[in-house]
Design a protein around this motif. Sequence first.
Motif, PDB file in Angstrom:
ATOM      1  N   PHE A   1      -0.607   4.206  -1.786  1.00  0.00           N
ATOM      2  CA  PHE A   1      -1.866   4.677  -1.307  1.00  0.00           C
ATOM      3  C   PHE A   1      -1.463   5.599   0.129  1.00  0.00           C
ATOM      4  O   PHE A   1      -2.613   6.070   0.641  1.00  0.00           O
ATOM      5  CB  PHE A   1      -2.566   3.610  -0.976  1.00  0.00           C
ATOM      6  CG  PHE A   1      -3.167   2.827  -2.126  1.00  0.00           C
ATOM      7  CD1 PHE A   1      -3.954   3.458  -3.114  1.00  0.00           C
ATOM      8  CD2 PHE A   1      -2.620   1.671  -2.619  1.00  0.00           C
ATOM      9  CE1 PHE A   1      -4.459   2.638  -4.151  1.00  0.00           C
ATOM     10  CE2 PHE A   1      -2.921   0.909  -3.637  1.00  0.00           C
ATOM     11  CZ  PHE A   1      -3.944   1.570  -4.466  1.00  0.00           C
ATOM     12  N   SER A   2      -0.460   5.571   0.516  1.00  0.00           N
ATOM     13  CA  SER A   2       0.171   6.448   1.701  1.00  0.00           C
ATOM     14  C   SER A   2       0.166   7.765   1.308  1.00  0.00           C
ATOM     15  O   SER A   2       0.818   8.158   0.477  1.00  0.00           O
ATOM     16  CB  SER A   2       1.287   5.897   2.274  1.00  0.00           C
ATOM     17  OG  SER A   2       1.747   6.896   3.007  1.00  0.00           O
ATOM     18  N   SER A   3      -0.476   8.576   2.094  1.00  0.00           N
ATOM     19  CA  SER A   3      -0.286  10.287   1.832  1.00  0.00           C
ATOM     20  C   SER A   3       0.916  10.637   2.214  1.00  0.00           C
ATOM     21  O   SER A   3       1.424  11.441   1.568  1.00  0.00           O
ATOM     22  CB  SER A   3      -1.340  10.864   3.007  1.00  0.00           C
ATOM     23  OG  SER A   3      -1.255  12.237   2.831  1.00  0.00           O
TER      24      SER A   3
ATOM     25  N   ASN B   1       3.421   9.134  -0.751  1.00  0.00           N
ATOM     26  CA  ASN B   1       3.369   9.313  -1.997  1.00  0.00           C
ATOM     27  C   ASN B   1       2.626  10.750  -2.519  1.00  0.00           C
ATOM     28  O   ASN B   1       1.882  10.971  -3.016  1.00  0.00           O
ATOM     29  CB  ASN B   1       2.296   8.326  -2.729  1.00  0.00           C
ATOM     30  CG  ASN B   1       2.312   8.168  -4.291  1.00  0.00           C
ATOM     31  OD1 ASN B   1       3.207   8.662  -4.767  1.00  0.00           O
ATOM     32  ND2 ASN B   1       0.986   7.693  -4.564  1.00  0.00           N
TER      33      ASN B   1
ATOM     34  N   ASN C   1       0.786  -1.330  -0.042  1.00  0.00           N
ATOM     35  CA  ASN C   1       0.080  -0.151   0.087  1.00  0.00           C
ATOM     36  C   ASN C   1       0.850   1.169  -0.067  1.00  0.00           C
ATOM     37  O   ASN C   1       0.269   2.366   0.320  1.00  0.00           O
ATOM     38  CB  ASN C   1      -1.127   0.102   1.171  1.00  0.00           C
ATOM     39  CG  ASN C   1      -1.967  -1.202   1.265  1.00  0.00           C
ATOM     40  OD1 ASN C   1      -2.303  -1.412   0.179  1.00  0.00           O
ATOM     41  ND2 ASN C   1      -2.144  -1.735   2.315  1.00  0.00           N
TER      42      ASN C   1
END
Length: 625
Positions: A259-261, A264, A256
């Motif tokens: 999908f990590s703020s 990414n 994930n």
Amino acid sequence: MGNHKETYPLIRHLGLLLFLAGFGLFIGIFFLSDYRLTEEALQEAFSYKEEVAPMAVSQTLPDDTRPATPPPLYWLMVKEAEPMMGETYNWNFSFVDRLNDLFERTNERVLAIYGLSDDEIEKIIEVSRLETNLEYNTTLALAQLEGEGQLLEERQQLLRDYTGWMEGRTYETSEALEQELRSTLEGLEMGITEGEGISSYSAKGYLTSLVKYSTIGWIANYTWLFFWLAFGLSTAGALMYILPGLGTVAGIKHNNIFFSSLKNRGWLGVLLGTFLILFYIILYFYPYYMTNWILLVEPFCYWMTGNPASEFFLYGFLYTLAVLVMGVRMLIKYRHSNYHKIRTASLMFFQLAFAFIIPEILVALNKPYFDFKNIWPLNYDFFFDYRLDEFLANGTLGLFMLGWGIALIIIAVPLFTYLYGKRWYCSWVCGCGALAENLGDPFRQLSNKSVEAWNVERALVHSVLVFAVGMTIAVLYTYFTASSEFLGISTYTLREIYGFAIGAVFAGVVGTGFYPLMGNRVWCRYGCPLAAYIGIIQRFRSRFRITTNGGQCISCGNCSTYCEMGIDVRWYAQRGQNVVRASCVGCGICASVCPRGVLKLENKDPKGRFGNPILIGNEHVSVIE
Ligand code: SF4
Ligand code: SF4
């Protein structure tokens, strides 16, 4: 055993909470003090430059006379500061504003004491008109100066230095003489402010010390308590978040990640990047606003070195803490690999011992600050005049430091790079590498892999190398010839440009501040002149290469994704071609994330290190000769 996130969730959540509490407190501490200027604060702030006698403060200096001996700068400042003594300021920004006004007034006072009054200038013009028919005569000019004793001598010397070039010149009118004299005296006034007053160069240091010693309130009264609360809580919290990783199956997990703020370029990443950028801007350009943080490490600095803390001690402390705590995370994340375990331990050791403890102990022993693993041209001031003078003034130890630094440049770098490639330094020893590898690991996938980025990288990093080499040649030339210019260029200007643009903005603000936005090796890849120097050796004269077993590659792209230097490793793997790139720091992550064991970091005979691309045909595997 199981997924990282499923292991000991309570401990991890509690750890996160503690970390955020400690970090939040650290941010809050920035704003959490009042300020009041006192004579003691002025004395503390100025004592590192001048031998000051406290009793002198109570003496008075009549405004309209010049003293016989030059007064200490802090003494003049105490006089000018009288109106603001005892006033309390709740906001460091307004306090700094008032101190800037104070500096300005003090400099005016310095000029009134050392400079030339209008009366004196009139007298010089008058005597030139009457006695030498408008020919400037230094001896006559000197005789017009008022005062007595040591101060008069100093003023005469200044006038001699600045107007000496006018000696014997004849002017058509007294207005022409006055114009020339006044414009020359502007330079003299600047010289006085820089030499006797608060120079633009020293103002930052004075401001930082003054604000620090004028701090009142909780942080000043309970410094150790806040030290432990801020750093203890955040360190303990971070470790509680990291250590449960041991309960998971060994091996790299990047689940994930996109999908990590935080990882990414989401809002968390932008927030962290903004914080880091602001931190570096304040550190390098406005350290007087972070005095509450400096105060926080003051007792620790006294305990360790016997000296007061500066912004750079604070920076060294935070830097080392980040390398160590995030190093533990690396040791756990990559614990299936001995290469990464030893490499990470090496980085942690060199940062803690060589970059933090040893230099601070040297300072405590009154020896030159020296990081034995920091190599020119990364250590760009190694050949600057004040460094060379410092080495030469420190006997055997100083000469050893000088010899050691030169040996690293001309023997260690070529030899070790030949034997092991760039990795011996960039991924095992270097402090910038330590922060990039450990603190920056969550962001390594953000490096740009495009050919355009590669072109920019090569142009930039080699330009910085050329600049650093040119600047050093110029500085050495001026050192040995005692001139201040090289080919008509002032070496001070060169040093200022490099220090500002490369040393502070590129290496600090961009190099680290942009981790969450551009990946963790921005400085190493685009700016580090030492990386450029080692890279050239690695590219053309080294035993190091990453070999690729092309037939096994499934083109998943993991290697390229996690290459922090933006190398498209898959491109090479698909062709079965060895990776021999100047920029590769040999971190080995590409090999570790490859699911097929395609990549291998090797040191072998340099012959044939580029290898030959392998083509996979319908019937067999063939090597292109
Ligand atoms: S190619 Fe591999 S070893 Fe080299 S920098 Fe990239 S990830 Fe690290
Ligand atoms: S990680 Fe391995 S399998 Fe995937 S593209 Fe790279 S070399 Fe090929």
